[in-house]
Design a protein around this motif. Structure first.
Motif, PDB file in Angstrom:
ATOM      1  N   GLY A   1      -1.078   4.152   4.332  1.00 22.64           N
ATOM      2  CA  GLY A   1      -2.403   3.554   4.199  1.00 22.64           C
ATOM      3  C   GLY A   1      -2.448   2.366   3.269  1.00 22.64           C
ATOM      4  O   GLY A   1      -3.527   1.824   3.021  1.00 22.64           O
ATOM      5  N   VAL A   2      -1.289   1.943   2.763  1.00 27.28           N
ATOM      6  CA  VAL A   2      -1.208   0.765   1.892  1.00 27.28           C
ATOM      7  C   VAL A   2       0.075   0.021   2.243  1.00 27.28           C
ATOM      8  O   VAL A   2       1.003   0.589   2.841  1.00 27.28           O
ATOM      9  CB  VAL A   2      -1.191   1.132   0.390  1.00 27.28           C
ATOM     10  N   LEU A   3       0.135  -1.250   1.868  1.00 29.14           N
ATOM     11  CA  LEU A   3       1.366  -2.010   2.042  1.00 29.14           C
ATOM     12  C   LEU A   3       2.378  -1.592   0.976  1.00 29.14           C
ATOM     13  O   LEU A   3       2.000  -1.105  -0.098  1.00 29.14           O
ATOM     14  CB  LEU A   3       1.073  -3.507   1.945  1.00 29.14           C
ATOM     15  N   PRO A   4       3.671  -1.752   1.237  1.00 22.44           N
ATOM     16  CA  PRO A   4       4.673  -1.291   0.267  1.00 22.44           C
ATOM     17  C   PRO A   4       4.604  -2.062  -1.035  1.00 22.44           C
ATOM     18  O   PRO A   4       4.444  -3.288  -1.021  1.00 22.44           O
ATOM     19  CB  PRO A   4       6.007  -1.536   0.984  1.00 22.44           C
ATOM     20  N   PRO A   5       4.717  -1.360  -2.168  1.00 26.40           N
ATOM     21  CA  PRO A   5       4.803  -2.063  -3.452  1.00 26.40           C
ATOM     22  C   PRO A   5       6.123  -2.816  -3.557  1.00 26.40           C
ATOM     23  O   PRO A   5       7.053  -2.596  -2.756  1.00 26.40           O
ATOM     24  CB  PRO A   5       4.728  -0.928  -4.476  1.00 26.40           C
ATOM     25  N   ALA A   6       6.218  -3.694  -4.544  1.00 26.60           N
ATOM     26  CA  ALA A   6       7.412  -4.539  -4.684  1.00 26.60           C
ATOM     27  C   ALA A   6       8.690  -3.708  -4.766  1.00 26.60           C
ATOM     28  O   ALA A   6       9.722  -4.082  -4.188  1.00 26.60           O
ATOM     29  CB  ALA A   6       7.269  -5.426  -5.916  1.00 26.60           C
ATOM     30  N   ALA A   7       8.632  -2.559  -5.457  1.00 25.86           N
ATOM     31  CA  ALA A   7       9.838  -1.738  -5.635  1.00 25.86           C
ATOM     32  C   ALA A   7      10.337  -1.145  -4.325  1.00 25.86           C
ATOM     33  O   ALA A   7      11.505  -0.765  -4.219  1.00 25.86           O
ATOM     34  CB  ALA A   7       9.548  -0.610  -6.632  1.00 25.86           C
ATOM     35  N   ALA A   8       9.458  -1.050  -3.323  1.00 27.89           N
ATOM     36  CA  ALA A   8       9.843  -0.457  -2.047  1.00 27.89           C
ATOM     37  C   ALA A   8      10.158  -1.500  -0.981  1.00 27.89           C
ATOM     38  O   ALA A   8      10.467  -1.143   0.155  1.00 27.89           O
ATOM     39  CB  ALA A   8       8.740   0.468  -1.540  1.00 27.89           C
ATOM     40  N   ARG A   9      10.128  -2.769  -1.330  1.00 23.83           N
ATOM     41  CA  ARG A   9      10.380  -3.818  -0.346  1.00 23.83           C
ATOM     42  C   ARG A   9      11.878  -4.091  -0.228  1.00 23.83           C
ATOM     43  O   ARG A   9      12.373  -5.198  -0.493  1.00 23.83           O
ATOM     44  CB  ARG A   9       9.596  -5.083  -0.690  1.00 23.83           C
TER      45      ARG A   9
END
Length: 360
Positions: free
Chosen positions: A42-50
């Motif tokens: 339900g959200v876009l991936p945070p920087a750590a998960a990109r």
């Protein structure tokens, strides 16, 4: 035994697609990190998960994954230098950069270290001596909310190949030239001949080696696969093989019925999640975005329809002039609150197909 598998792929890189073979961006939509993460969280991936990991990348997958995710760091991990060399050459010939190449074993904690928002492990676990150890090793590399795609052989789908593999072992056939001699002599009405006529991978050497001479290839019934997944903390999210139902329990039951009736199941393709929060649907505070891999397709407002091959197991809605014009609206996110009742109904098939993705 991993040494046997490594030697196998050093000799027979797989899959051996022509180096000039290209893919359209729209064909890679089911590999897009932003869309997958948003669908299940339900959200876009945070920087750590990109970050993306291709765990057992073979000789091709880094190229389409890079097409689907421009600008996202990708780690291509494989046991075989030959696989990595060919995969790298294929990617470079098509102008794909930003891929890190690493020879190593997914069971080695030092290989492909860190956390990833999306891990693709397609056709690998069934070749491991301990598939559960492999699954847990991938689980440890997933970031919170991360998505893992796996493909494993189904018992029914591999029935023909496994019977031939057993016969070849009994005959002491261990090399591709010997298999090719048998292929030429096979009676078309025999089990061997029937399998050959329906197996395009047997038209090239690495396909023959992968299908019939691999050092280890186990198969699964659906309950065996779900038991394997149940030994981890990963959550089954979506089956994506041919004919798959969107509801996981319903698809498990359908596959059980297929096996009970003696029908062949497809090889199992399953998306799993680590601590996924669940999608947001058409919540009033959500927005809808176009899957980034479809931007170039939607931008071509030609009259002829585009049919995008299904990657989630079900047919995709065809994209004609009107559908593309509608989807172009979502190149930039559109608040759900701004949609009319008719538009909310219209987006349904595109949400199911992963063409549109809701997120907060």
């Amino acid at each position: 035994m991993n040494d046997d598998i490594r030697r196998h792929y050093e000799r027979y890189p797989y899959p051996r697609y022509p180096l000039l073979a290209s893919v359209r961006p729209c064909d890679t939509y089911a590999l897009n990190l932003d869309s997958l993460y948003a669908r299940f969280n339900g959200v876009l991936p945070p920087a750590a998960a990109r970050r993306i990991l291709l765990a057992g990348c073979g000789s091709f997958s880094p190229y389409p994954t890079s097409v689907a995710n421009p600008g996202v760091p990708i780690t291509a991990l494989d046991l075989s230098r030959a696989n990595l060399r060919r995969a790298r050459l294929h990617a470079l010939l098509h102008g794909r950069f930003g891929i890190g190449w690493e020879r190593g074993d997914i069971l080695d904690p030092a290989a492909a270290s860190g956390e990833y928002g999306f891990i693709d492990c397609f056709g690998v676990l069934h070749h491991l001596e301990e598939p559960l150890a492999g699954l847990r090793a991938l689980e440890r590399r997933l970031a919170p909310g991360g998505i893992l795609r796996i493909m494993v052989y189904a018992r029914g789908a591999r029935r023909g190949a496994e019977s031939i593999r057993k016969a070849l072992r009994l005959l002491g056939v261990k090399d591709v030239p010997a298999v090719k001699r048998l292929l030429r002599r096979a009676d078309r009405d025999s089990r061997f001949g029937s399998y050959v006529s329906d197996a395009p991978e047997l038209s090239f050497e690495s396909g023959i080696a992968d299908a019939l001479l691999h050092p280890r290839a186990r198969t699964y019934r659906i309950d065996e696969l779900m038991a394997l997944v149940g030994e981890s903390s990963l959550r089954p999210l979506l089956f994506a093989h041919r004919g798959a139902l969107p509801d996981v329990p319903a698809e498990v039951e359908r596959l059980r019925q297929l096996a009970a009736g003696g029908d062949d199941e497809p090889n199992f393709v399953l998306y799993l999640g680590r601590e996924t929060a669940g999608g947001c649907g058409l919540a009033p505070d959500a927005s809808l975005m176009l899957n980034p891999a479809l931007r170039s397709c939607v931008g071509r407002l030609r009259i002829a329809r585009d049919v995008i091959p299904p990657r989630l197991g079900r047919p995709n809605p065809p994209l004609g002039f009107g559908e593309k014009r509608f989807l172009r609206r979502f190149v930039r996110p559109v608040p759900v609150a701004a949609l009319s009742t008719v538009e909310r109904e219209r987006v349904g098939p595109f949400l199911d197909a992963l063409f549109l993705v809701p997120f907060r």
